[in-house]
Design an enzyme around this catalytic site. Structure first.
Site, short mmCIF file in Angstrom:
data_model
loop_
_atom_site.label_atom_id
_atom_site.label_comp_id
_atom_site.label_asym_id
_atom_site.label_seq_id
_atom_site.Cartn_x
_atom_site.Cartn_y
_atom_site.Cartn_z
N LYS A 248 48.88 71.35 23.15
CA LYS A 248 48.20 71.83 22.17
C LYS A 248 48.29 72.05 20.96
O LYS A 248 48.19 72.12 19.71
CB LYS A 248 48.94 73.18 22.10
CG LYS A 248 48.64 74.23 23.86
CD LYS A 248 46.89 73.42 24.37
CE LYS A 248 46.77 75.21 23.62
NZ LYS A 248 45.27 75.23 24.10
N ALA A 249 49.75 70.81 20.15
CA ALA A 249 49.76 70.76 19.00
C ALA A 249 50.90 69.44 18.53
O ALA A 249 51.75 69.14 19.87
CB ALA A 249 50.66 72.01 18.43
N ARG A 250 50.94 68.38 18.04
CA ARG A 250 51.70 67.56 17.40
C ARG A 250 52.64 67.69 16.11
O ARG A 250 52.14 68.71 15.08
CB ARG A 250 50.60 65.78 17.27
CG ARG A 250 50.41 65.78 18.90
CD ARG A 250 49.73 64.07 19.01
NE ARG A 250 48.78 64.03 20.32
CZ ARG A 250 49.87 63.77 21.59
NH1 ARG A 250 51.27 63.13 20.90
NH2 ARG A 250 49.33 63.09 22.68
N GLY A 251 53.42 67.63 16.33
CA GLY A 251 54.26 67.77 14.83
C GLY A 251 55.32 66.78 14.68
O GLY A 251 55.20 65.84 15.02
N ARG A 252 56.09 66.82 14.13
CA ARG A 252 57.40 65.55 13.67
C ARG A 252 58.39 65.57 14.65
O ARG A 252 58.25 64.26 14.56
CB ARG A 252 57.96 66.41 12.06
CG ARG A 252 59.02 65.39 11.93
CD ARG A 252 59.59 66.65 10.52
NE ARG A 252 59.41 66.70 9.05
CZ ARG A 252 59.05 68.06 9.28
NH1 ARG A 252 59.49 68.96 10.26
NH2 ARG A 252 58.24 68.28 8.43
N GLY B 63 57.87 65.64 17.80
CA GLY B 63 56.47 65.32 19.06
C GLY B 63 55.42 66.22 19.59
O GLY B 63 55.31 66.71 18.21
N VAL C 243 53.47 69.33 21.81
CA VAL C 243 53.81 70.68 22.70
C VAL C 243 52.35 71.02 23.18
O VAL C 243 51.84 70.70 23.25
CB VAL C 243 53.31 72.03 21.24
CG1 VAL C 243 53.90 72.72 22.11
CG2 VAL C 243 54.39 72.02 20.71
N LYS D 66 57.61 71.59 24.44
CA LYS D 66 57.27 70.68 23.83
C LYS D 66 57.93 69.91 24.13
O LYS D 66 59.69 69.44 24.28
CB LYS D 66 58.66 71.47 22.27
CG LYS D 66 58.62 71.25 20.88
CD LYS D 66 58.87 71.56 20.04
CE LYS D 66 59.23 71.36 18.86
NZ LYS D 66 59.98 72.27 17.19
N ASP E 266 62.38 75.37 7.70
CA ASP E 266 61.38 74.77 8.11
C ASP E 266 60.33 75.65 8.08
O ASP E 266 59.81 76.52 9.03
CB ASP E 266 60.95 74.20 8.69
CG ASP E 266 60.47 72.99 8.88
OD1 ASP E 266 59.07 73.16 7.14
OD2 ASP E 266 59.36 72.35 9.31
#
Length: 516
Positions: free
Chosen positions: A212-216, A218, A220, A233, A340
């Site tokens: 569903k999402a990629r971030g700093r 890893g 999700v 996550k 953040d």
């Protein structure tokens, strides 16, 4: 016969002669002393033989005579002023004194000094040579010396130290029982986390469905556990510390809160893609709408929806910042700074209630503790406060909480840009400062824009048509104030938004008063 008489007369004469000699030898000698009488000099003006004369001292009762002097020390001229000189009879204290000298330290009444001596004219020269006397010590002033004084001193000095040390040991024991992590606390092993945080999921498989999402830190995933949809996550091995920090914060007391993302558990898995390396999973509740940022890209908000999202978001941030004391040590919640905060880390539930997520950079503040060696310049550049961009953070709890409030003002601006309460067409969604620095600003770009030029996202002219949006702009400005100490707290933002939403419900003005 005649010869005998002569012998008898001669003997008598010899005895008389001896007696006369003895009598003459026992007769005291006459002593001469210098004579002076100041009183006579004053009366006769020095014409009556009052001084500078010698006086023969006649012995009395076969006792010797001595000389004396009586004078005053003139402290102004530093001279001796003679008052009397003459003979002094029968004073044993004068015996053996060859010079007229006063050795006593104290001065007699009226300032007079006295001395006596033995010998002719011995009082012609005077001398004051006092010998200091030893002061008399009162019994109460005499220090008490006990043979055990050293022992007593050691005992009485040690007792307070032992008491203080015992108190600190007790407080440390209580502190350890509370099990509250340190600032940015990273445990050294996994066993405690894997054993306690996820008993329900520890031996049950989770099926990953889609990213569903990629971030700093890893990706999700949307995942299934039995019939329940959950979010997973996944942290790569190099971000294990962030996984530990985040689950520690989720497990603090009072963190199961409606406006904080609900935590389910944490696990360690072997990575399928990277061979024998481990992956670290954080399992939380899943929300279909995803992040606020993603929702605003494809949806617009009514004034009521904006109010609901803004209030619930501010309430979650207030709860995060709040320190909650408790009678039980294991129920104490410390203050937490997110560090953040942004629209990507605010998730929306099915009824658009906001909840705050992603605590990988968060700081936990324990009373009386410093921030340690925490690095200050972290977070997303676009949302960094001026003091973070400058690297001039005051490393205190309130300073970090005010950094979150700066970012909160920017998220409120994002909400306002997509609200239908403004007049005209709602513009396309843009991130804060996207018009000023573009979609991928560097640190230098943000420093120039925010620190040097002191720019903030612009308010649209179309917002002036709605009094609620106008009041919300005031709240934004006080959140992102350049002076960190002038910024609003999360509780104040929540109260203001609640008041503004009540006053301008559905866009109707119910009062002309401005928000407090």
């Amino acid at each position: 016969m005649g010869q005998t008489l002569w012998l008898w007369i001669s003997s008598i004469l010899v005895i008389v002669t001896i007696c006369n000699c003895a009598s003459s030898n026992n007769q005291p000698t006459i002593t001469k002393c210098e004579y002076y009488n100041d009183t006579l000099c004053e009366i006769s003006h020095g014409e009556d033989g009052c001084g500078n004369n010698s006086q023969e001292c006649q012995p009395a009762e076969n006792k010797p005579s001595y000389c004396y002097a009586f004078w005053i020390n003139n402290t102004l001229t530093n001279q001796l002023v003679v008052k009397f000189k003459g003979c002094f009879l029968n004073n044993v204290e004068c015996q053996g004194q060859k010079q007229c000298k006063d050795k006593k330290e104290e001065i007699k009444p009226n300032g007079f000094m006295f001395c006596c001596c033995e010998g002719d004219l011995c009082n012609s020269e005077l001398l004051w040579d006092p010998v200091p006397t030893t002061p008399r010590i009162e019994p109460s002033a005499i220090p008490f010396h006990d043979d055990d004084e050293l022992v007593h001193t050691i005992v009485f000095s040690t007792i307070p130290l032992v008491a203080v040390a015992s108190m600190f040991l007790f407080l440390y024991w209580v502190y350890k029982r509370r099990k509250i992590p340190h600032f940015s606390h990273v445990p050294s092993s996994d066993s405690s986390h894997l054993g306690n945080c996820s008993p329900i999921l520890s031996n049950r498989p989770i099926q990953l469905v889609e990213v569903k999402a990629r971030g700093r830190y890893g990706a999700v995933w949307k995942a299934l556990h039995k019939r329940d949809t959950v979010a997973v996550k996944i942290f790569p091995p190099q971000d294990k510390n962030s996984w530990l920090v985040e689950q520690d914060i989720y497990q603090l007391p009072h963190m199961q809160y409606d406006n904080i993302l609900s935590f389910i558990g944490a696990e360690k898995h072997a990575s399928v893609l990277e061979g024998a390396k481990n992956e670290y999973w954080l399992i939380t509740a899943y929300h279909d709408y995803g992040s606020l940022c993603d929702y605003l890209k494809s949806n617009i908000l009514t004034w009521d929806q904006l109010c609901h999202i803004a209030q619930s978001m501010a309430r979650g941030l207030m709860h995060l910042h709040e320190e909650i004391p408790s009678e039980r040590s294991d129920q104490y919640k410390p203050a937490i700074a997110h560090r953040d905060f942004k629209s990507n880390n605010v998730l929306l539930k099915h009824d658009l209630t906001a909840c705050i997520a992603d605590f990988g950079l968060a700081l936990v503040f324990q009373p009386g503790k410093s921030c340690g060696d925490t690095h200050g310049q972290v977070g997303t550049r676009r949302y960094m406060a001026p003091e973070v961009l400058e690297g001039a953070i005051n490393f205190s709890r309130d300073a970090f909480l005010r950094i979150d409030m700066y970012a909160c003002g920017l998220v409120l601006w994002e909400l306002a840009t997509r609200c239908t309460a403004q007049q005209g067409v709602v513009p396309v969604y843009k991130l804060p400062f996207e018009e000023e620095v573009g979609p991928h600003p560097s640190l230098e770009d943000m420093q120039e824009c925010v620190v040097h030029k002191k720019l903030r996202p612009a308010f649209k002219d179309t917002w002036k048509s709605h009094p609620g949006l106008i009041a919300l702009c005031d709240t934004m400005e006080e959140c992102w104030d350049h002076d960190a100490e002038a910024r609003l707290s999360a509780s104040c933002v929540m109260e203001r938004i609640a008041w503004q939403c009540r006053q301008y419900n559905g866009g109707a003005i119910t009062t002309l008063a401005l928000a407090p």
